[in-house]
Design an enzyme around this catalytic site. Structure first.
Site, PDB file in Angstrom:
ATOM      1  N   ARG A  13       0.930  -1.119   0.029  1.00 40.71           N
ATOM      2  CA  ARG A  13      -0.067  -0.198   0.058  1.00 40.71           C
ATOM      3  C   ARG A  13       1.014   1.169  -0.550  1.00 40.71           C
ATOM      4  O   ARG A  13       1.021   1.808  -1.023  1.00 40.71           O
ATOM      5  CB  ARG A  13      -0.848   0.070   1.334  1.00 40.71           C
ATOM      6  N   ASP A  14       1.341   1.225   1.245  1.00 38.79           N
ATOM      7  CA  ASP A  14       2.966   2.624   1.340  1.00 38.79           C
ATOM      8  C   ASP A  14       3.680   2.420   0.307  1.00 38.79           C
ATOM      9  O   ASP A  14       4.396   3.527  -0.473  1.00 38.79           O
ATOM     10  CB  ASP A  14       3.413   2.523   2.554  1.00 38.79           C
ATOM     11  N   HIS A 205       4.692   3.648  12.479  1.00 39.57           N
ATOM     12  CA  HIS A 205       5.022   4.510  11.744  1.00 39.57           C
ATOM     13  C   HIS A 205       6.745   5.329  10.646  1.00 39.57           C
ATOM     14  O   HIS A 205       6.129   6.507  10.836  1.00 39.57           O
ATOM     15  CB  HIS A 205       3.514   4.388  10.507  1.00 39.57           C
ATOM     16  N   HIS A 207       8.396   6.655   8.416  1.00 39.80           N
ATOM     17  CA  HIS A 207       9.896   6.915   7.262  1.00 39.80           C
ATOM     18  C   HIS A 207      10.552   7.223   7.641  1.00 39.80           C
ATOM     19  O   HIS A 207      11.199   7.534   8.873  1.00 39.80           O
ATOM     20  CB  HIS A 207       8.662   7.847   6.082  1.00 39.80           C
ATOM     21  N   CYS A 238       4.268   9.007   0.193  1.00 39.53           N
ATOM     22  CA  CYS A 238       3.094  10.066   0.377  1.00 39.53           C
ATOM     23  C   CYS A 238       3.130  11.110  -1.270  1.00 39.53           C
ATOM     24  O   CYS A 238       3.924  11.757  -0.764  1.00 39.53           O
ATOM     25  CB  CYS A 238       2.666  10.190   1.285  1.00 39.53           C
ATOM     26  N   ASN A 247       9.102   4.194   3.512  1.00 38.20           N
ATOM     27  CA  ASN A 247       9.635   3.545   5.093  1.00 38.20           C
ATOM     28  C   ASN A 247      10.666   2.930   5.368  1.00 38.20           C
ATOM     29  O   ASN A 247      11.448   2.417   4.680  1.00 38.20           O
ATOM     30  CB  ASN A 247       8.379   1.969   4.590  1.00 38.20           C
TER      31      ASN A 247
END
Ligand code: HMG
Ligand code: MG
Length: 282
Positions: A13-14, A205, A207, A238, A247
């Site tokens: 996803r990310d 989370h 990055h 993003c 990430n």
């Protein structure tokens, strides 16, 4: 045996939401299949967001329906609203994640609404999750700083965290969207959040733009946090956070945890195979 740490793999996803070239659905399914064989227990498979906003996730339905299911593995979906939540559940999502921001500027750019409006949109999502007994996560983006507003106060993070917990989120994911946070900054915000949210309901989370993500993991571990997000091969970013790099890489996180004698159940050899697949893909 060391204590358990849970890794949430957000690469599909990310990671893939930020790739210029849209990855083919069959490659996404292969990626999730390979990841599912590494011992990971949680994978964020896709995002049921508007395809006009993030075309990279436009095949969310096919990805969620086609993704390999495995005992002990939870496949989650990122959703911004009721429409996304309903579609995700219909496609077989086993958990949902909503995403709020601690800064108004990022909320507007990323979701076209204020923080308060985003929380209101999550209410029907939370009701659906409750009705289906699906775990619900709430991200808090820009927990340290914002690409549009600069430094973000801890109070703003705590405020959103409390609203997400009140809404029914089982877990909040304190997110360094830009990946430039220092361990000292992370410590300050986590200490504040921990005053109202217990450590077992907090994930981090990170990055890794400044290469501080592992040092930030250490700060969180010291504070009792045991859930961390990472992306295979350090993919990620993003589209609405200019300057945000990948990430924290899953391999780096797993190696680090093993050195610290934490158990995360992920096999490094199997992970290396996925990394090779990703390097051919991207
Ligand atoms: P909007 O344009 O304000 O929404 O977007 P709207 O309600 O006016 O709807 C506009 C159109 O979108 C309509 O279609 C809706 O049906 C459709 P049209 O009539 O024009 O054909 N629509 C949807 N389609 C599919 N799925 C949906 C959905 N909802 C509406 N769920 C919206 C508002 C929130 C939808 C939009 O801004 C959006 O999708 N934003 C997502 C942005 C995004 O995905 N960003 C990246 C993920 S967040 C992130 O990466 C941070 C994180 O990793 C943590 C961190 O690192 O900080 C989580
Ligand atoms: Mg992110």
């Amino acid at each position: 045996m060391g204590e358990d740490v849970t890794i949430v793999e957000v690469g599909p996803r990310d990671g893939l939401q930020n790739e210029k070239e849209i990855v083919a659905t069959e490659d996404k399914l292969k990626l999730i299949s390979l990841l599912s064989k590494t011992g990971l227990s949680r994978i964020e498979a896709t995002a049921f967001v508007s395809p006009k906003w993030v075309p990279q996730m436009a095949d969310h339905d096919a990805v969620m329906r086609g993704a390999e299911r495995r005992k002990g593995l939870e496949l989650s979906a990122l959703v911004p609203n009721e429409k996304g939540a309903r579609a995700a559940i219909d496609a077989g999502a086993q958990a949902l994640a909503v995403f709020a921001s601690a800064s108004e500027g990022f909320a507007q750019k990323n979701t076209n609404c204020s923080i308060a409006e985003s929380i209101a949109r999550f209410e029907p999502v939370a009701a659906l999750a409750r009705a289906r007994t699906l775990p619900l996560r709430g991200y808090i983006s820009c927990a340290i700083d914002c690409p549009y507003e600069g430094a973000v106060a801890s109070d703003a993070v705590v405020n959103v965290a409390n609203q997400l917990i009140a809404l029914g989120c089982d877990e909040i994911a304190v997110s360094d969207t830009l990946g430039k946070a220092s361990p000292a900054q992370v410590e300050v915000v986590l200490i504040e959040v921990l005053k109202s949210v217990p450590a077992n309901q907090i994930a981090c989370h990170f990055h890794d733009t400044s290469g501080q993500a592992l040092a930030n993991v250490d700060v969180a571990l010291d504070l009792g946090i045991r859930i961390f997000d990472s992306a295979i091969a350090g993919l990620g970013g993003c589209p609405y956070a200019p300057g945000s790099a990948g990430n924290l890489a899953t391999g780096a996180l797993v190696r680090h945890l093993k050195e610290l004698v934490f158990e995360c159940g992920v096999d490094l050899e199997a992970l290396a195979e996925v990394e090779q697949f990703v390097s051919r893909l991207i």
